[in-house]
Design a protein around this motif. Structure first.
Motif, PDB file in Angstrom:
ATOM      1  N   SER A 129       0.923  -0.876   0.146  1.00  0.00           N
ATOM      2  CA  SER A 129      -0.442   0.032   0.157  1.00  0.00           C
ATOM      3  C   SER A 129       0.849   1.428   0.046  1.00  0.00           C
ATOM      4  N   ALA A 130       0.497   2.186  -0.527  1.00  0.00           N
ATOM      5  CA  ALA A 130       1.344   3.367  -1.060  1.00  0.00           C
ATOM      6  C   ALA A 130       0.807   4.583  -1.119  1.00  0.00           C
ATOM      7  N   SER A 131       1.023   5.964  -0.625  1.00  0.00           N
ATOM      8  CA  SER A 131      -0.203   6.359  -0.673  1.00  0.00           C
ATOM      9  C   SER A 131       0.900   7.805  -1.112  1.00  0.00           C
TER      10      SER A 131
END
Length: 154
Positions: A129-131
């Motif tokens: 998961s990456a913002s």
């Protein structure tokens, strides 16, 4: 050891420069699960000679000594188990396993570690998961090539 061509390229050093290799087998519930193959530039790898690597987190140990992991690039793919993977991970030669290749830079931007970790694909799964932003709010997603740049191939 002396860096071969691949390790020298990964670490941004000259072929033949001294490096420190670490190979660690990690177990999960007593089962061989991960084979770490770490290579450090000599200056930082030598710090590891002073500790039992079976009792510490290398990342934390180095960070406590001023060698923090500031910028880390990961690449995950699948490979066929080689002889070392097969023997230590208890899989058949050629069995599909997951590989995580990592390049680590310090605060000064210099690469100090390159790893080629192998995972049993029947035990481990990666979820990412990456913002697109670091905790301090800065962007950490950056272009790694020229794909899609006007006038460039690809």
């Amino acid at each position: 050891r002396r860096a071969d061509e691949d390790k020298a390229r990964a670490l941004g050093i000259e072929k033949g420069d001294p490096v420190v290799d670490v190979v660690r087998l990690r177990l999960l519930d007593g089962r061989p699960t991960m084979l770490e193959r770490l290579t450090f530039i000599e200056e930082i790898g030598r710090v590891l000679f002073d500790v039992d690597l079976d009792t510490v987190s290398i990342t934390e140990y180095l960070s406590e000594r001023g060698y923090g992991y500031h910028d880390v690039d990961h690449e995950i793919d699948a490979v066929a188990a080689d002889d070392l993977d097969s023997r230590l991970l208890d899989v058949e030669p050629g069995a599909p396993i997951l590989r995580l290749h990592r390049v680590t830079r310090g605060r000064d931007g210099r690469i100090f570690e390159a790893s080629d970790d192998r995972y049993r694909s029947d035990i481990i799964r990666f979820t990412v998961s990456a913002s697109g932003r670091a905790r301090d709010g800065d962007h950490f997603i950056r272009a790694i090539g020229s794909i899609g740049t006007p006038g460039s191939p690809g």
